[in-house]
Every structure is written in C-alpha cells, then in structure tokens.
Design a protein around this motif. Sequence first.
Motif, short mmCIF file in Angstrom:
data_model
loop_
_atom_site.label_atom_id
_atom_site.label_comp_id
_atom_site.label_asym_id
_atom_site.label_seq_id
_atom_site.Cartn_x
_atom_site.Cartn_y
_atom_site.Cartn_z
N PRO A 130 0.83 -1.21 0.00
CA PRO A 130 0.00 0.00 0.00
C PRO A 130 0.86 1.26 0.00
O PRO A 130 1.85 1.35 0.73
N THR A 131 0.48 2.21 -0.85
CA THR A 131 1.22 3.46 -0.98
C THR A 131 0.25 4.62 -0.86
O THR A 131 -0.62 4.79 -1.72
N ASP A 191 1.88 -0.07 7.04
CA ASP A 191 2.09 -0.64 5.71
C ASP A 191 2.67 -2.04 5.77
O ASP A 191 2.92 -2.66 4.73
#
Length: 232
Positions: A130-131, A191
């Motif tokens: 995930p970004t 993350d």
Amino acid sequence: MSIFPFKRRALRLLLLSLLVIACLVMARFQLWRAETRGERFDREQAAMIATPIALSGQQRQRDELVDRAATARGHWLAEKTLFLDNKIYRSRPGYHVLTPLRLSGSDAVVVVNRGWMAAPRLRSDVPSVPTPAGEIEVAGVTRAFETRIFELEESEPEGPVWQHLREADYRQRSGLAPLPVILLQTNGEGDGLARDWGSADDPRTKHYGYAAMWLVFALMAVAYGLFAWQKK
C-alpha cells in the motif's frame, strides 16, 4: 662437504620468511578494514540520532548527503516502485521496497527504501504494497547507491524486481533524476514493512579478531622455524 643441506636450509628460511610476511600483511589489512569500516559504522550510528537535514532538488553533492539523518517532503510515485530481491530478515527471504518520492516544488526525486517485506509464496507473483496518496513527509537516514558489485554474469534489471540498485541503471531505466543517495525510511506505520536499519554489531570487533588470528599464524611460523633450525 656438500652444499645441498645448506641450500635446503636457505630455501626453508626463505619460504618461512615469505609466510611470516604474508601473515603480517594480512593482519595489517584487517586492521585497516577495522579502521575504515569502524569509521563508517560510527557515522551511521551518529546519523540515527543527529538533527536531520531537509532534502531538496538543489542538493547534488553526494559527499554532503551520504550517511545523514534527513527528511523529505513530496509525493510517492507508486507506479515506479521496485523490489530489491534476496533480502533476508530474521531468516526469512524477502524484498526491500523502493519507491521514488518526488520532492515538493521540484522535478527531482529521492529513492526511498521503505523497508522489508516477505517474498510471496510464488516467486513469479509481483509483490504489492500500500502506498498513500497526497503529500507526505518521510524521515530516515541516507545511504549511497551500490557501487562495487561482484557478479559472475552481468545481468540487466528487468521488470519491478531487481537484484541490485545502481544509480546509473536507475537513471537510465526510470527516466528520473534522483538525488545521489537512497533514503532509508524510519517513520511510518500501517504498511506492514519492517524498518530495522540499526546495527548493534561494531565491525571493528570482527576485523580485530581476524588480525589477531593472522598474528598468531605468524608467531606459529616463527616458532616452527626456530624449532627446526635448532634441531638441525
């Protein structure tokens, strides 16, 4: 009186002297390694607690940027994310996740090593991480790109999974203009990435041990030579 025994003794003395010299050279080399790697270790440890510098697109002098605590503000270029292969963390294989951060108010980017993630069960599967979107601030410590790499066969990076991260390769294949350092991210949560960059092991200890080993070998060679000479 035959001169051959004298020649044999002279040859043994020469070989023994060369062996002692070789051991002393190796001991000196290990002491030099202890000094150089120890200085690098001290800089890296100091960077972890130093006041950070703010990275900007105008900073291009590598020597002024490397091994520094730093912050960078900008936007992730998620589509340019790379995965550096063959990274072991707590005996588990995985990747280092590298995503460029476009610095605010600039076209320049800094490559951020966001941390370690476990490799998927099938190596053919492309990992995903995930970004977040929007402007963010990343804190970390800077390190140099890879420079000296020994490879039996030179390989060109292909796809998002790379074996090495060399600055020239990255510039050519990404089309970006990165700063001459990599930022190891230390902040951020949620993350699933591991960011255990610190090392409590001073490399000087290992190299001092190697130096002592070579000195012992030299002393053993001298002792053997004296014993053999007296026996004659």
